[in-house]
Design an enzyme around this catalytic site. Structure first.
Site, PDB file in Angstrom:
ATOM      1  CD  GLU A 180      -3.308  -1.125   0.580  1.00 12.75           C
ATOM      2  OE1 GLU A 180      -3.483   0.034  -0.310  1.00 12.75           O
ATOM      3  OE2 GLU A 180      -3.778  -2.267   0.604  1.00 12.75           O
ATOM      4  CB  CYS A 221      -2.063   7.202   1.178  1.00 16.77           C
ATOM      5  SG  CYS A 221      -3.363   6.249   1.951  1.00 16.77           S
TER       6      CYS A 221
HETATM    7  P1  NAD Z   1       8.501   5.362   4.606  1.00 12.08           P
HETATM    8  O1  NAD Z   1       8.107   4.579   3.094  1.00 12.08           O
HETATM    9  O2  NAD Z   1       9.319   6.570   5.223  1.00 12.08           O
HETATM   10  O3  NAD Z   1       8.529   4.107   5.990  1.00 12.08           O
HETATM   11  C1  NAD Z   1       6.965   3.402   5.967  1.00 12.08           C
HETATM   12  C2  NAD Z   1       7.377   1.823   6.668  1.00 12.08           C
HETATM   13  O4  NAD Z   1       8.334   1.236   5.910  1.00 12.08           O
HETATM   14  C3  NAD Z   1       8.359   2.302   8.195  1.00 12.08           C
HETATM   15  O5  NAD Z   1       7.458   1.492   8.733  1.00 12.08           O
HETATM   16  C4  NAD Z   1       9.389   2.491   7.905  1.00 12.08           C
HETATM   17  O6  NAD Z   1      10.103   2.194   9.163  1.00 12.08           O
HETATM   18  C5  NAD Z   1       9.091   0.885   6.987  1.00 12.08           C
HETATM   19  N1  NAD Z   1      11.088   0.384   5.907  1.00 12.08           N
HETATM   20  C6  NAD Z   1      11.341   1.831   5.110  1.00 12.08           C
HETATM   21  N2  NAD Z   1      11.764   1.103   4.133  1.00 12.08           N
HETATM   22  C7  NAD Z   1      12.238  -0.174   5.480  1.00 12.08           C
HETATM   23  C8  NAD Z   1      12.996  -0.831   4.350  1.00 12.08           C
HETATM   24  N3  NAD Z   1      13.571  -1.504   3.420  1.00 12.08           N
HETATM   25  N4  NAD Z   1      12.318  -2.420   5.003  1.00 12.08           N
HETATM   26  C9  NAD Z   1      11.618  -2.623   5.599  1.00 12.08           C
HETATM   27  N5  NAD Z   1      10.641  -1.502   6.233  1.00 12.08           N
HETATM   28  C10 NAD Z   1      11.195   0.069   5.850  1.00 12.08           C
HETATM   29  O7  NAD Z   1       6.609   6.232   4.109  1.00 12.08           O
HETATM   30  P2  NAD Z   1       6.019   6.804   5.463  1.00 12.08           P
HETATM   31  O8  NAD Z   1       6.937   8.492   5.476  1.00 12.08           O
HETATM   32  O9  NAD Z   1       5.470   6.643   7.197  1.00 12.08           O
HETATM   33  O10 NAD Z   1       4.428   7.287   5.120  1.00 12.08           O
HETATM   34  C11 NAD Z   1       4.034   8.414   4.428  1.00 12.08           C
HETATM   35  C12 NAD Z   1       4.308   7.407   2.633  1.00 12.08           C
HETATM   36  O11 NAD Z   1       3.416   5.895   3.170  1.00 12.08           O
HETATM   37  C13 NAD Z   1       3.578   8.596   1.655  1.00 12.08           C
HETATM   38  O12 NAD Z   1       4.557   8.182   0.682  1.00 12.08           O
HETATM   39  C14 NAD Z   1       2.126   7.799   1.210  1.00 12.08           C
HETATM   40  O13 NAD Z   1       1.134   7.965   0.908  1.00 12.08           O
HETATM   41  C15 NAD Z   1       1.621   5.914   1.824  1.00 12.08           C
HETATM   42  N6  NAD Z   1       1.317   5.389   2.329  1.00 12.08           N
HETATM   43  C16 NAD Z   1       0.351   4.921   2.052  1.00 12.08           C
HETATM   44  C17 NAD Z   1      -1.272   4.830   2.431  1.00 12.08           C
HETATM   45  C18 NAD Z   1      -2.048   3.446   0.963  1.00 12.08           C
HETATM   46  O14 NAD Z   1      -2.485   2.981   1.566  1.00 12.08           O
HETATM   47  N7  NAD Z   1      -1.757   3.349   0.376  1.00 12.08           N
HETATM   48  C19 NAD Z   1      -1.285   4.395   3.723  1.00 12.08           C
HETATM   49  C20 NAD Z   1      -0.546   5.629   4.467  1.00 12.08           C
HETATM   50  C21 NAD Z   1       0.816   5.677   3.568  1.00 12.08           C
END
Ligand code: NAD
Length: 500
Positions: A254, A288
């Site tokens: 997602e 998102c």
């Molecule tokens: P992010 O990608 O920086 O982090 C999200 C999560 O992934 C965190 O828990 C982080 O620690 C983890 N993570 C990052 N790299 C990783 C890796 N290599 N391996 C394992 N875990 C890893 O995102 P953010 O800044 O927290 O959130 C914003 C983003 O999330 C925006 O792009 C938004 O659109 C998206 N989002 C999408 C949805 C959806 O349902 N499509 C919902 C909410 C947020």
């Protein structure tokens, strides 16, 4: 008013996990330190996964409606603590109180949904071509489900996944965002209360791993974790997706969105303006499903923009705990810098930008409040095609409906989309196979604020996953096709004769 510490205590958090740790939890409201949280090591992550596997092996034998009872109790616990948990969401993620509580309501809604679902985990019966045979599908739990979540929905995303995963007979290991550890610990404490009332749920059914990428990677790489459901940026999905696929695990992604609203010449502009404002500046542009692009017919563009500028000018920005405010802070400085970089690029690409500047810096020197920006663009330029996680609304005008649709679909992301129109042909074309290419396509409502009853997720770089309602539960189970022969013969499929 309760202090953050009071709220944490009321939610059942033990102060020992909130002091002396290496992860400093800060509130984006004023930059103040909320707690020093203990982080898990990779070794502890592996132990948690092992505990979860043991729990899943006991839990899968519990009848699904009884599993639903645990989620019913959890929903009740959430109802009792809705305002406190909602307030903690506001404190830690910077959402206005109404949105913080709304997020907890989403958790309650998915619990209700999952309780009903616990009596509806059905499979098909399929006509067999062989006499005296019956063919059917059965659905079984996967085992351990890993959940990685983003900062902006610090509690609901976990609930969407875990309420379903648990009624489906799995155990869940959750790696929340390192920016929101407290809400995760609070959820875990509330879930523990429900477990206690339930009585005989196996320990390890729900585990939380506090930390950054490394503990997330432990989930991603563990062969014990059958499904990794990861919510976050497309950048994260690009790393996680291939790594899980490498070990033939299942992955539900997602990821980022770049959501557009088309406003046609027949649209109710009053409704459209309200839908756009909520979608574009709600949660300070950090959903998102935030409306990031407005594609407006040239005949109504000036009037609509006038309404939007007026609404933007009067939207109260400030402390999200004050119920008069509609726009809270950005999560951190990195987010503010990314917004400024995008606005500079928009100007360089011919955009006319209003807003976007930092506000309230004197009052909150360690927090990042901004005036939401509107950028009128000469076309869908490069910067418009990227998701900048901040309140920037890019506006493009169109003449022909086909051009509007091409613009709507002409970005790499495919999460949410909407059209405001009173023209049936436009509305139906937008929803047709030749219309919006997004996972969510709405008519006369905006792009954000989905209900839990529908499947949630998007196409293309949004990752293709579906969570929450409809039949998303199937993601958390494996399907077995069973053929039972109750005859005295052994006929082969396709009429094959083998040695007869
Ligand atoms: P992010 O990608 O920086 O982090 C999200 C999560 O992934 C965190 O828990 C982080 O620690 C983890 N993570 C990052 N790299 C990783 C890796 N290599 N391996 C394992 N875990 C890893 O995102 P953010 O800044 O927290 O959130 C914003 C983003 O999330 C925006 O792009 C938004 O659109 C998206 N989002 C999408 C949805 C959806 O349902 N499509 C919902 C909410 C947020």
């Amino acid at each position: 008013m309760d202090t953050p510490q009071d709220i944490l205590r009321n939610l059942g958090l033990n102060s020992s996990v909130l002091t002396g740790g290496t992860l400093i939890a800060r509130s984006p409201i004023d930059g103040a330190e909320l707690a020093q949280v203990r982080e898990h090591t990779v070794a502890q992550a592996h132990s948690a996964i092992t505990r979860a596997r043991q729990a899943s092996q006991a839990w899968r034998d519990v009848p699904a409606p009884r599993r639903g009872e645990l989620i019913r109790l959890f929903g009740e616990t959430l109802r009792q603590h809705k305002s406190e948990l909602g307030r903690l969401v506001s404190l830690e993620a910077g959402k206005i109180v109404a949105e913080g509580e709304g997020e907890v309501q989403e958790m309650i809604d998915i619990c209700d949904f999952a309780v009903g679902l616990s009596r509806q985990l059905y499979g098909l019966t399929i006509a067999s071509e062989r006499p005296g045979h019956r063919m059917m599908e059965t659905w079984h739990p996967l085992g351990v489900v890993g959940v990685i979540s983003a900062f902006n929905f610090p509690v609901a995303v976990w609930a969407w996944n875990s309420a379903l995963a648990i009624v489906c007979g799995n155990a869940v290991v959750w790696k929340p965002s390192e920016k929101t550890p407290l809400t995760a610990l609070a959820c875990q404490a509330l879930f523990a209360q429900a477990m206690q009332r339930f009585g005989d749920a196996p320990a390890g059914l729900s585990e939380v791993l506090i930390g950054g990428r490394e503990v997330g990677e432990a989930l991603v790489d563990s062969h014990t974790v059958a499904l990794v459901s990861a919510t976050g940026s497309t950048r994260m999905g690009r790393q996680v997706g291939p790594r899980v696929a490498q070990r033939f695990g299942r992955v539900l992604l997602e990821l980022g969105g770049n959501n557009a609203i088309i406003v046609g010449p027949t649209a109710d502009l009053d409704m459209a303006a309200r839908g756009i404002v909520f979608g574009a500046i709600g949660t300070a542009g950090q959903r998102c499903t935030t409306t990031r692009r407005l594609i407006v017919h040239e005949s109504v563009a000036d009037e609509l923009l006038q309404r939007l500028h007026k609404a933007y000018a009067s939207a109260p920005i400030g402390n999200p705990l004050d119920s008069g405010n509609l726009v809270g802070p950005l999560i951190d400085r990195v987010s503010f810098d990314a917004m400024q970089t995008a606005l500079t690029a928009a100007r360089e690409q011919g955009g006319k930008v209003t807003g976007g500047e930092r506000v309230l810096a004197d009052q909150y020197p360690d927090a990042w409040y901004v005036r939401p920006a509107i950028a009128e663009m000469p076309g869908q330029t490069d910067v418009v095609c990227h998701e900048t996680f901040a309140p920037i609304l890019y506006v493009m005008r169109y003449k022909e409906f086909g051009d509007a649709l091409a613009m709507q679909n002409g970005v790499p992301q495919g999460l949410s989309s909407a059209i405001f129109t009173n023209d049936l042909r436009e509305a139906e074309t937008f929803l047709s196979a030749a219309g919006s290419d997004c996972g969510i396509a709405n008519v006369n409502i905006g792009t954000s604020g989905a209900e839990i009853g529908g499947a949630f997720g998007g196409e293309k770089e949004t990752g293709g996953g579906r969570e929450s309602g409809s039949d998303a539960w199937r993601n958390y189970m494996r399907r077995a096709t069973n053929t039972i022969n109750y005859s005295r013969n052994l006929p082969l499929a396709q009429g094959i004769k083998f040695g007869e």
